[in-house]
Design an enzyme around this catalytic site. Structure first.
Site, PDB file in Angstrom:
ATOM      1  N   CYS A   1       0.799  -1.456   0.284  1.00 18.40           N
ATOM      2  CA  CYS A   1       0.005  -0.523  -0.220  1.00 18.40           C
ATOM      3  C   CYS A   1       1.240   1.148  -0.086  1.00 18.40           C
ATOM      4  CB  CYS A   1      -0.856  -0.397   1.172  1.00 18.40           C
ATOM      5  SG  CYS A   1      -2.205  -1.111   0.899  1.00 18.40           S
TER       6      CYS A   1
ATOM      7  N   HIS B   1      -0.612  -8.637   0.567  1.00 21.05           N
ATOM      8  CA  HIS B   1      -0.822  -7.324   0.128  1.00 21.05           C
ATOM      9  C   HIS B   1      -1.302  -8.854  -1.392  1.00 21.05           C
ATOM     10  CE1 HIS B   1      -2.529  -3.296  -1.463  1.00 21.05           C
ATOM     11  NE2 HIS B   1      -2.609  -4.736  -2.627  1.00 21.05           N
TER      12      HIS B   1
ATOM     13  N   HIS C   1      -0.514 -10.308  -4.692  1.00 18.60           N
ATOM     14  CA  HIS C   1       0.161  -9.615  -5.613  1.00 18.60           C
ATOM     15  C   HIS C   1       0.923 -11.621  -6.870  1.00 18.60           C
ATOM     16  CE1 HIS C   1       2.522 -10.904  -1.821  1.00 18.60           C
ATOM     17  NE2 HIS C   1       3.480 -12.038  -3.127  1.00 18.60           N
TER      18      HIS C   1
END
Ligand code: AMP
Ligand code: ZN
Length: 109
Positions: free
Chosen positions: A7, A96, A98
């Site tokens: 982020c 996160h 990916h």
């Protein structure tokens, strides 16, 4: 998410080698490349893992952009590999979601 590395990369708080960006995804070179071309494609909305993604449209968008980045941006005509490591057991280290795009050489399986 404030304490998420990826982020922070999307927001520009941590530098990255960007190769592509649109409203939905951000793509940048992996800092420890495992092939001559190694790019990560991440959704801009924070989701920890693939296992947490249930929205069919969001999953479709992510794979559509992976294809776009590999084919059009990186021009990996000879082919490429797409890897999604899921949770600790799958080797995921950054939580996160990916997709890894690997290419630029013949990849053994
Ligand atoms: P995974 O093991 O699937 O969670 O992959 C995480 C990937 O993120 C690894 O291949 C790392 O080399 C890569 N990575 C970690 N930090 C950075 C960073 N600051 N910029 C680019 N890639 C990174
Ligand atoms: Zn995040």
């Amino acid at each position: 998410m404030s304490d998420c590395l990826f982020c922070k990369i999307i927001q520009g708080d941590i530098p990255s080698d960007k190769v592509y960006e649109d409203d939905d995804v951000f793509a940048f070179k992996d800092i420890h490349p495992k092939a001559p071309t190694h790019v990560l494609v991440i959704p801009k909305v924070h989701v920890p893992t693939l296992a947490d993604m249930s929205d069919e449209a969001a999953l479709g968008r992510l794979m559509h952009r992976v294809n776009h980045v590999a084919n059009t941006v990186l021009q990996l005509e000879a082919g490429y590999r797409v890897v999604l490591n899921v949770r600790e057991g799958g080797g995921q280290e950054v939580f996160h979601v990916h997709a890894h795009i690997l290419g630029g050489k013949k990849l053994p399986f």
